[in-house]
Design a protein around this motif. Structure first.
Motif, mmCIF file in Angstrom:
data_model
loop_
_atom_site.group_PDB
_atom_site.id
_atom_site.type_symbol
_atom_site.label_atom_id
_atom_site.label_comp_id
_atom_site.label_asym_id
_atom_site.label_seq_id
_atom_site.Cartn_x
_atom_site.Cartn_y
_atom_site.Cartn_z
ATOM 1 N N CYS A 46 0.852 -1.179 0.000
ATOM 2 C CA CYS A 46 0.000 0.000 0.000
ATOM 3 C C CYS A 46 0.890 1.233 0.000
ATOM 4 O O CYS A 46 2.105 1.141 0.074
ATOM 5 C CB CYS A 46 -0.891 0.031 1.229
ATOM 6 N N SER A 47 0.259 2.373 -0.084
ATOM 7 C CA SER A 47 1.074 3.581 -0.017
ATOM 8 C C SER A 47 0.635 4.386 1.187
ATOM 9 O O SER A 47 -0.352 5.104 1.155
ATOM 10 C CB SER A 47 0.931 4.385 -1.299
ATOM 11 N N VAL A 48 1.349 4.184 2.265
ATOM 12 C CA VAL A 48 0.987 4.879 3.495
ATOM 13 C C VAL A 48 1.589 6.274 3.477
ATOM 14 O O VAL A 48 2.767 6.436 3.230
ATOM 15 C CB VAL A 48 1.495 4.084 4.712
ATOM 16 N N PRO A 49 0.770 7.248 3.702
ATOM 17 C CA PRO A 49 1.292 8.611 3.706
ATOM 18 C C PRO A 49 1.976 8.949 5.022
ATOM 19 O O PRO A 49 2.393 8.054 5.752
ATOM 20 C CB PRO A 49 0.041 9.445 3.491
ATOM 21 N N THR A 50 2.025 10.202 5.334
ATOM 22 C CA THR A 50 2.839 10.631 6.467
ATOM 23 C C THR A 50 2.045 10.742 7.762
ATOM 24 O O THR A 50 2.289 11.625 8.563
ATOM 25 C CB THR A 50 3.425 12.020 6.148
ATOM 26 N N GLY A 51 1.093 9.870 7.960
ATOM 27 C CA GLY A 51 0.243 9.983 9.151
ATOM 28 C C GLY A 51 0.878 9.426 10.414
ATOM 29 O O GLY A 51 2.060 9.093 10.447
ATOM 30 N N TYR A 52 0.033 9.287 11.441
ATOM 31 C CA TYR A 52 0.508 8.861 12.769
ATOM 32 C C TYR A 52 0.484 7.337 12.872
ATOM 33 O O TYR A 52 -0.222 6.767 13.708
ATOM 34 C CB TYR A 52 -0.374 9.489 13.848
#
Ligand code: NAP
Length: 536
Positions: free
Chosen positions: A402-408
């Motif tokens: 997947c493409s996990v963004p810059t979240g927590y």
């Protein structure tokens, strides 16, 4: 409990996302909500939108640069005003026939049903819930309203007690006054809807303070309450910081009942503050608090390991472990310890970490930076106290998974050989961090299971009837589950709530929950009177 009323209550079915048309509809709802981001949300006091000097962005925890809404946060003056307005509205609302109030709430439930996917989409984006978790949250909110509306119908009938000739004895309930409803972000819609609909349907008026991280979804609830016909001033929307307006609301002499769900720290503070009787206050406040947990599942040597692994993974890592009911300790018999642990690690490695808005995502982000930092701190503590056996990495942007963004984000973490008295086995972490504890027999398992200050949920996987019977009696938790996951309580069927430091009050979604929002009265009349003296 009234059987007739309950027989009319049906739980709202969850959405079947394996059907292509439902997938398309959910994607459409997310796209539609994405076109409505970054709007301003105002306080609502006496039915009027009100600005404040402080606007706080509510952001998407999987992509904090995406602002879900700009929320006006109440100041102390506005909190005072909202309570005064609610106190005025009480005069009329408390005298509105109970059936009318219940019908009003039932209309709200119908509106909620018609906006189900849209409401899920708001929670997916504002709170990082995956599709199933968000859908279950809306269903539970609908169930709370429906259930309390049905339950309230006959509560207000005067009940005739005893059958003594010459005397009537009537028992009945009246609403208490203004209710302060203070909620957390982790069941953003369900919990606040449950507490507020219980207060409203029983004739109280309310000021509602959502958590800062879930204020936009509650602005949507306010739209529903308005459209359903709840009169102006009966429910007032007061987003704001607990540290600024919390104490004021709790201590206000016109607030008669406080329904709180959140941490044991804040809940205990509320309980203490609410016990003081202020000048101008002529009642003792009723406090209902639902607080934390440190829940355990016992796996004995006869457990079906396939079922146990599945149940533990869902209970421990569903919504990133951010459920009060989540499993954070697994207590495993020595005979099956290594086998269970290996299977648990492998099963956990298969969970999909990703953006909550993608249908395949199981595990999304934590709610905010402070939750992420707190979790990292506990992982470091755990490394000193126990054996780290899994610290799953979060996939990077553009990887196959997947493409996990810059979240927590934080991946699931499992510690083995955890000493039962260690900090990671005793303190609520509220994240996907699981402690595995080895025991020799059922008595030791029970001792460990009952050794925390909480008593919320718990469970066992076992095929030994004697163990199951013992657990039923001696595992002291509010909600006990046998051979299944320990999360996902259903309104009406599995009333939810704990004791010890997990809460005070009766269970939400249970037949005696509403009584807490009311005062009981008895009227005894001597009917052997001598004649009549009608008013001329
Ligand atoms: P929290 O920090 O205790 O906050 C809960 C609510 O209290 C928020 O709206 C918060 O406002 C407000 N608050 C903070 N200080 C206050 C004060 N002095 N007076 C009045 N209100 C105040 O909890 P959370 O982090 O939102 O939620 C997680 C906790 O909730 C966990 O411990 C979890 O176990 C518990 N929980 C329990 C249940 C249950 O049914 N037993 C269900 C769900 C969650 P701010 O957001 O502005 O701080």
């Amino acid at each position: 409990m009234n059987e007739n009323n309950l027989s009319k209550f049906r739980i709202e079915p969850i959405t079947n996302f394996s059907l292509i048309e439902n997938q398309k509809a959910m994607k459409g709802a997310i796209a539609k909500v994405k076109n409505q981001l970054n709007k301003e949300y105002f306080l609502i006091i006496g039915g009027k939108e009100r600005r404040s000097g402080e606007i706080e962005p509510s952001v998407n925890p999987s992509k904090p640069s995406e602002v879900i809404g700009q929320v006006h946060f109440a100041n102390r003056e506005q909190a005072n005003e909202a309570i005064e307005i609610a106190a005025q509205a009480f005069e009329k609302w408390s005298r509105t026939p109970p059936k009318e109030r219940a019908n009003c709430l039932k209309r709200c439930a119908e509106i909620m049903k018609s906006r189900k996917l849209e409401l899920s989409a708001w929670m997916i984006l504002e709170c990082g819930k995956n599709w199933e978790e968000a859908d279950a949250d809306v269903c539970e909110a609908i169930d709370f309203i429906d259930y309390y509306a049905y339950e309230t119908m006959n509560l207000f009938d005067k009940k005739l007690l005893g059958h003594v000739p010459g005397e009537t004895d009537h028992y009945f309930y009246e609403p208490r006054g203004v209710a302060a409803i203070i909620s957390p972000w982790n069941f953003p819609l369900a919990i606040l809807t449950g507490m507020s609909s219980a207060a409203l349907v029983t004739g109280n008026t309310a000021v509602i303070k959502p958590s800062g991280q879930s204020s936009v979804i509650i602005a949507k609830l306010m739209e529903i309450y308005k459209e359903g016909g709840i009169p102006d001033g009966v429910v007032n929307y007061l987003p704001g910081r607990g540290s600024v307006i919390g104490d004021l609301i709790v201590a206000h002499p016109k607030v008669a009942v406080i329904a709180f769900t959140g941490s044991v720290e804040v809940g205990s503070r509320i309980n203490k503050l609410a016990s003081e009787v202020k000048e101008g206050q002529n009642f003792v406040k009723r406090v209902i608090t639902e607080m934390g947990g440190k829940n355990a599942i016992i796996i004995d040597s006869t457990a079906d390991i396939d079922e146990a692994v599945k149940g533990v993974v869902i209970s421990a890592f569903g919504y990133q472990g951010q459920k009060c009911s989540a499993c954070s300790r697994v207590i495993v018999f020595e005979e099956v310890y290594e086998k269970f642990l290996n299977r648990l690690i492998n099963a956990t490695k298969s969970v999909i970490i990703g953006k909550p808005e993608e249908p395949e995502t199981f595990l999304g982000p934590l709610i905010d930076m402070s939750a992420l930092e707190n979790t990292k701190k506990y992982i470091e503590i755990g490394k000193k106290e126990a054996r780290l056996v899994l610290e799953m990495e979060v996939p990077k942007i553009g990887t196959e998974q997947c493409s996990v963004p810059t979240g927590y984000y934080i991946g699931p973490v499992i510690f083995a050989d955890v000493p039962p008295e260690s900090r990671i086995a005793q303190e609520e972490i509220f994240a996907p961090v699981l402690s595995v504890i080895k025991v020799n027999n059922i008595n030791e398992a029970l001792k460990v299971a009952n050794s925390t200050r909480f008593a919320l949920t718990g469970g066992i996987f076992s095929r030994t009837p004697e163990h199951i019977e013992l657990i039923k009696q001696e595992f002291k938790v509010g909600n006990l589950y046998i051979n299944r996951k320990i999360t996902g309580a259903i309104v009406g069927r599995q009333p939810f709530g704990g004791f010890k430091l997990s809460g005070i009050g009766s269970k939400s979604g249970g037949y005696d929950y509403l009584q807490q929002f009311m005062v009981p009265r008895t009227i005894t009349e001597n009917t052997m009177r001598h004649g009549f003296a009608p008013i001329e």
